[in-house]
Design an enzyme around this catalytic site. Structure first.
Site, PDB file in Angstrom:
ATOM      1  N   HIS A 170       0.856  -1.183   0.000  1.00 33.67           N
ATOM      2  CA  HIS A 170       0.000   0.000   0.000  1.00 33.67           C
ATOM      3  C   HIS A 170       0.897   1.240   0.000  1.00 33.67           C
ATOM      4  CE1 HIS A 170       0.732   0.584   4.272  1.00 33.67           C
ATOM      5  NE2 HIS A 170       0.069  -0.496   4.631  1.00 33.67           N
ATOM      6  N   HIS A 214       3.966   1.408   2.421  1.00 39.85           N
ATOM      7  CA  HIS A 214       5.169   0.668   2.014  1.00 39.85           C
ATOM      8  C   HIS A 214       5.843   1.395   0.847  1.00 39.85           C
ATOM      9  CE1 HIS A 214       2.251  -2.604   3.316  1.00 39.85           C
ATOM     10  NE2 HIS A 214       3.174  -2.638   4.246  1.00 39.85           N
ATOM     11  N   CYS A 259       2.165 -11.465  20.132  1.00 45.54           N
ATOM     12  CA  CYS A 259       1.267 -10.843  19.152  1.00 45.54           C
ATOM     13  C   CYS A 259       1.714 -11.287  17.770  1.00 45.54           C
ATOM     14  CB  CYS A 259       1.300  -9.319  19.246  1.00 45.54           C
ATOM     15  SG  CYS A 259       0.466  -8.553  17.839  1.00 45.54           S
ATOM     16  N   CYS A 261       2.695  -8.336  15.420  1.00 49.98           N
ATOM     17  CA  CYS A 261       4.062  -7.814  15.607  1.00 49.98           C
ATOM     18  C   CYS A 261       5.091  -8.911  15.362  1.00 49.98           C
ATOM     19  CB  CYS A 261       4.281  -7.323  17.026  1.00 49.98           C
ATOM     20  SG  CYS A 261       3.240  -5.981  17.554  1.00 49.98           S
ATOM     21  N   CYS A 304      -3.240  -5.814  21.410  1.00 51.32           N
ATOM     22  CA  CYS A 304      -2.048  -5.098  20.949  1.00 51.32           C
ATOM     23  C   CYS A 304      -2.526  -3.796  20.305  1.00 51.32           C
ATOM     24  CB  CYS A 304      -1.287  -5.948  19.932  1.00 51.32           C
ATOM     25  SG  CYS A 304      -0.203  -4.975  18.879  1.00 51.32           S
ATOM     26  N   HIS A 358      -2.025  -3.696  16.358  1.00 50.82           N
ATOM     27  CA  HIS A 358      -2.748  -4.614  15.466  1.00 50.82           C
ATOM     28  C   HIS A 358      -4.184  -4.904  15.879  1.00 50.82           C
ATOM     29  CE1 HIS A 358       1.517  -5.312  14.552  1.00 50.82           C
ATOM     30  NE2 HIS A 358       1.058  -5.360  13.317  1.00 50.82           N
ATOM     31  N   LYS A 389      -5.935   6.035   9.764  1.00 53.45           N
ATOM     32  CA  LYS A 389      -4.939   4.975   9.768  1.00 53.45           C
ATOM     33  C   LYS A 389      -5.204   4.046   8.574  1.00 53.45           C
ATOM     34  CE  LYS A 389      -3.430   1.273  12.580  1.00 53.45           C
ATOM     35  NZ  LYS A 389      -3.769   0.223  13.426  1.00 53.45           N
ATOM     36  N   LYS A 411      -7.152  -2.430   6.526  1.00 51.32           N
ATOM     37  CA  LYS A 411      -8.064  -3.208   5.697  1.00 51.32           C
ATOM     38  C   LYS A 411      -9.504  -3.003   6.142  1.00 51.32           C
ATOM     39  CE  LYS A 411      -5.752  -7.385   4.223  1.00 51.32           C
ATOM     40  NZ  LYS A 411      -5.602  -8.779   4.586  1.00 51.32           N
TER      41      LYS A 411
HETATM   42  N1  MSP Z   1       8.641  -7.659   7.991  1.00 53.20           N
HETATM   43  C1  MSP Z   1       8.801  -6.596   8.907  1.00 53.20           C
HETATM   44  C2  MSP Z   1      10.105  -5.849   8.639  1.00 53.20           C
HETATM   45  C3  MSP Z   1      11.335  -6.683   8.703  1.00 53.20           C
HETATM   46  S1  MSP Z   1      12.751  -5.768   8.311  1.00 53.20           S
HETATM   47  C4  MSP Z   1      13.996  -6.721   8.761  1.00 53.20           C
HETATM   48  C5  MSP Z   1       7.662  -5.614   8.776  1.00 53.20           C
HETATM   49  N2  MSP Z   1       7.014  -5.627   7.618  1.00 53.20           N
HETATM   50  S2  MSP Z   1       5.775  -4.683   7.219  1.00 53.20           S
HETATM   51  O1  MSP Z   1       5.283  -5.192   5.969  1.00 53.20           O
HETATM   52  O2  MSP Z   1       4.851  -4.569   8.291  1.00 53.20           O
HETATM   53  O3  MSP Z   1       6.419  -3.298   6.913  1.00 53.20           O
HETATM   54  C6  MSP Z   1       6.610  -2.314   7.901  1.00 53.20           C
HETATM   55  C7  MSP Z   1       7.184  -1.091   7.236  1.00 53.20           C
HETATM   56  O4  MSP Z   1       6.338  -0.699   6.129  1.00 53.20           O
HETATM   57  C8  MSP Z   1       7.268   0.132   8.105  1.00 53.20           C
HETATM   58  O5  MSP Z   1       8.395   0.127   8.934  1.00 53.20           O
HETATM   59  C9  MSP Z   1       7.310   1.205   7.030  1.00 53.20           C
HETATM   60  O6  MSP Z   1       8.565   1.237   6.431  1.00 53.20           O
HETATM   61  C10 MSP Z   1       6.291   0.707   6.030  1.00 53.20           C
HETATM   62  N3  MSP Z   1       4.952   1.133   6.378  1.00 53.20           N
HETATM   63  C11 MSP Z   1       3.872   0.340   6.620  1.00 53.20           C
HETATM   64  N4  MSP Z   1       2.786   1.124   6.845  1.00 53.20           N
HETATM   65  C12 MSP Z   1       3.140   2.418   6.773  1.00 53.20           C
HETATM   66  C13 MSP Z   1       2.462   3.642   6.919  1.00 53.20           C
HETATM   67  N5  MSP Z   1       1.178   3.705   7.179  1.00 53.20           N
HETATM   68  N6  MSP Z   1       3.185   4.774   6.793  1.00 53.20           N
HETATM   69  C14 MSP Z   1       4.521   4.760   6.535  1.00 53.20           C
HETATM   70  N7  MSP Z   1       5.187   3.631   6.403  1.00 53.20           N
HETATM   71  C15 MSP Z   1       4.517   2.442   6.494  1.00 53.20           C
HETATM   72  O7  MSP Z   1       7.422  -4.863   9.696  1.00 53.20           O
END
Ligand code: MSP
Length: 604
Positions: free
Chosen positions: A18, A21, A127, A130, A144, A147, A285, A288
């Site tokens: 999304h 990311h 969790c 997390c 949590c 989540h 936020k 989904k």
């Molecule tokens: N798999 C773990 C990361 C492991 S790294 C060794 C993880 N994955 S995640 O798919 O949840 O991705 C988290 C990351 O996605 C956040 O740290 C950020 O970089 C990005 N983001 C996810 N949602 C976001 C927002 N709403 N806003 C900004 N960045 C976001 O955690």
């Protein structure tokens, strides 16, 4: 040549990417591209964290028996999204790859050889969102807070890592290396966490069907975070990483667990961890359940990758939380990209085409302007070195504004008649300004700047070119064309509105009515007059659907009507309600009841 190794988190594959990311990945890409342009030896790594419980759950939910097949299909989706966004990674790691498993085993063994792994028993709350244990005190209403999930109570035998042993070393490292964790607020957060004490952590889970097994103990699976963090060691020649770009949600793993693992295994620590803020979408936020997860490919198709890249960096001050709104995106596209940057470029290039036969005229370099721009580009350079992407882009856009103003105040369309030398001077300098912008903006908007370079007939080449007015008289330009098209703000596909209360909704009286009569309103192409049977009464309403439905097709249909809006008069006919219909790119589809219901049935 300096080395620059930059990473993004590796993302979970329980969903497609999304805009959140995409944001992290865009920032990392801009920095990677800028360092390449600057002449550094760059390695940019991104990828996927596939060994999570979430993967198994998502695969099952979607009816996959073969989890690896599910992972492969998701990997395609992520790679595809990054391609559309022009992400120039050097390698894409997937944690199900053999090369990664080898690295995880190597690191685990090194930590073990160091005497930092021991067997223990753990009882605590886990969790799965997390993928980590969570302290009772961190729960909100038993869930949590990140989540909104109830953690699982787990009691199991597993392996532990002596993280507590490294507490002081990590603390000291953070204190004596001010750049190690940025921004400051995040650093302070980590410091206070460390100061409150640090416990050993469990680094394996028994009896999991998916994931990397503990070397020599196949009943135990390596904790997914330990596994995931090791991904960063993939390009060994480039270690230590110069910048781990992450968001604030995963700082403890990156700023405490990861350094602990590296210290134990005897590797250098990364140079910097930058944790940016979180994006909301239209003020909410991203989730989904709220249905506001924006798929970047939808936006790219609508606005182009470069507009998205530009927008998120300019709109969200890097390091802070920010909001994604399509309305603001359109405003920035129209007011900044089209009206300032695009307009300046187009005026300059078409002027040269029309008045100087496509050749940069014989003029004099405005040394003052060149020095001013060169100094500003020097600023941009410093800002980008410090990962300050938003401020850097702001500075570049000041140059675009300056260009527009320069062209406007020198009025070459007038001086071409009264004092042609002045017009020639102006155009020589403006062409150089356009080239400066083309080079400086290329890490942010690579495709647009590629097109612009063709129009200018120059190579983007190297960052140095952004500091010099090196386009000389006699240089032939290419064919000018418009870089950005404005998008009207009343675009039919409206962004989702902020949440409304049930009370707000209940103010509307929506009913099903049966159409008994339908006829065109004379003199109007669009309007139909409908007569409806509602709860014991008849109503006349006017609906703008004449071009989409022939009158006779509507008779007998059970349509949804808002019955309690103020009546309005349209083409002389009083409309006592509003017909509900969906609009998609100008096509209209009316809402009808799926099964027969009594006229007047309430819609709730
Ligand atoms: N798999 C773990 C990361 C492991 S790294 C060794 C993880 N994955 S995640 O798919 O949840 O991705 C988290 C990351 O996605 C956040 O740290 C950020 O970089 C990005 N983001 C996810 N949602 C976001 C927002 N709403 N806003 C900004 N960045 C976001 O955690």
């Amino acid at each position: 040549m300096a080395k620059f190794y930059i990473t993004t988190p590796i993302y979970y594959i329980n969903a497609v990417p999304h805009i959140g990311h995409a944001y992290t990945t865009i920032v990392a890409d801009v920095l990677a591209r800028w360092h390449r342009l600057f002449g550094d030896d760059v390695f940019f790594l991104t990828g996927l964290d596939e060994n999570s419980i979430k993967t198994v759950e998502a695969a099952r939910e979607q009816g996959f028996k073969d989890i690896q097949a599910y992972a492969d299909s998701m990997a395609k989706a992520w790679v595809g999204a990054w391609k559309l966004l022009d992400i120039s990674y050097d390698d894409f790691i997937r944690t199900t790859q053999e090369r990664h498993k080898r690295n995880v085993h190597e690191l685990f063994n090194r930590i073990k050889e160091r005497g930092d792994i021991y067997k223990g028993e753990y009882e605590g709350l886990y969790c799965e969102g997390c993928e980590a244990y969570i302290a009772e005190g961190d729960l909100v209403d038993g869930k949590c807070p990140l989540h909104q999930k109830k953690p699982k109570l787990i009691k199991e035998k597993n392996y532990f890592f002596k993280l507590s042993k490294y507490r002081n070393q990590i603390l000291k490292h953070i204190q004596s290396n001010p750049q190690f964790i940025q921004p400051e607020t995040r650093k302070n957060e980590v410091l206070s966490f460390l100061k409150s004490g640090l416990k050993d952590i469990s680094v394996s889970r028994p009896e999991l069907e998916w994931g990397i097994k503990v070397p020599g103990d196949p009943k135990q699976t390596i904790w997914v975070w330990l596994d995931a963090l090791v991904n960063y060691m993939l390009p060994r020649d480039y270690w230590p990483a110069d910048a781990h770009i992450i968001a604030k949600d995963i700082i403890r793993f990156h700023c405490v667990v990861w350094p602990g693992m590296l210290l134990s295994a005897g590797f250098e620590l990364p140079r910097q961890i930058f944790a940016h803020g979180f994006l909301t979408v239209e003020g909410q936020k991203i989730s989904k359940s709220l249905g506001n997860v924006i798929d970047p490919s939808y936006l790219i198709e609508k606005y182009s990758a470069d507009v998205i890249r530009y927008f998120v960096i300019r709109e969200v001050s890097f390091g802070q939380d920010g909001n994604f709104s399509e309305e603001s995106l359109r405003t920035r596209l129209n007011d900044e990209l089209a009206d300032v940057f695009g307009n300046f470029v187009h005026r300059v290039l078409t002027f040269i085409r029309d008045r100087f036969e496509g050749t940069v005229p014989n003029g004099k370099v405005d040394k003052k302007l060149e020095a001013e721009v060169s100094e500003r580009i020097g600023q941009v350079e410093k800002l980008l070195e410090g990962l300050k992407v938003t401020q850097a882009l702001d500075e570049i856009m000041v140059i675009a504004g300056r260009g527009n103003e320069y062209f406007q105040s020198h009025k070459p369309w007038k001086t071409i008649k009264s004092d042609p030398q002045k017009a020639a001077d102006c155009l020589l300098n403006c062409t150089n300004l356009v080239k400066v912008l083309c080079v400086a903006l290329s890490p942010f908007m690579p495709s647009t700047c590629g097109k612009l370079a063709k129009q200018l007939n120059v190579e983007v080449g190297s960052w140095k070119r952004a500091k010099k007015f090196d386009i000389r008289s006699g240089h032939k330009i290419g064919k000018p064309s418009v870089l950005f098209t404005k998008v009207r703000t009343d675009n039919p596909s409206k962004p989702l509105k902020p949440r409304a209360s049930i009370k707000d909704f209940e103010k509307l009286d929506i009913r099903i009515g049966r159409v008994t009569k339908a006829e065109k309103i004379p003199g109007s192409k669009k309007l139909l007059k409908l007569e409806l049977e509602l709860a014991g009464e008849r109503r006349t309403i006017v609906a703008g659907i004449a071009e989409h439905y022939p009158s006779e097709e509507l008779i007998g249909k059970q349509v949804a009507i808002v019955t309690n809006l103020e009546p309005v008069k349209l083409m002389g006919v009083k409309s006592e309600g509003m017909l509900l219909a969906a609009e998609d790119e100008g096509k209209i589809s009316i809402l009808t009841a799926d099964k027969p219901v009594k006229p007047g049935a309430k819609v709730k």
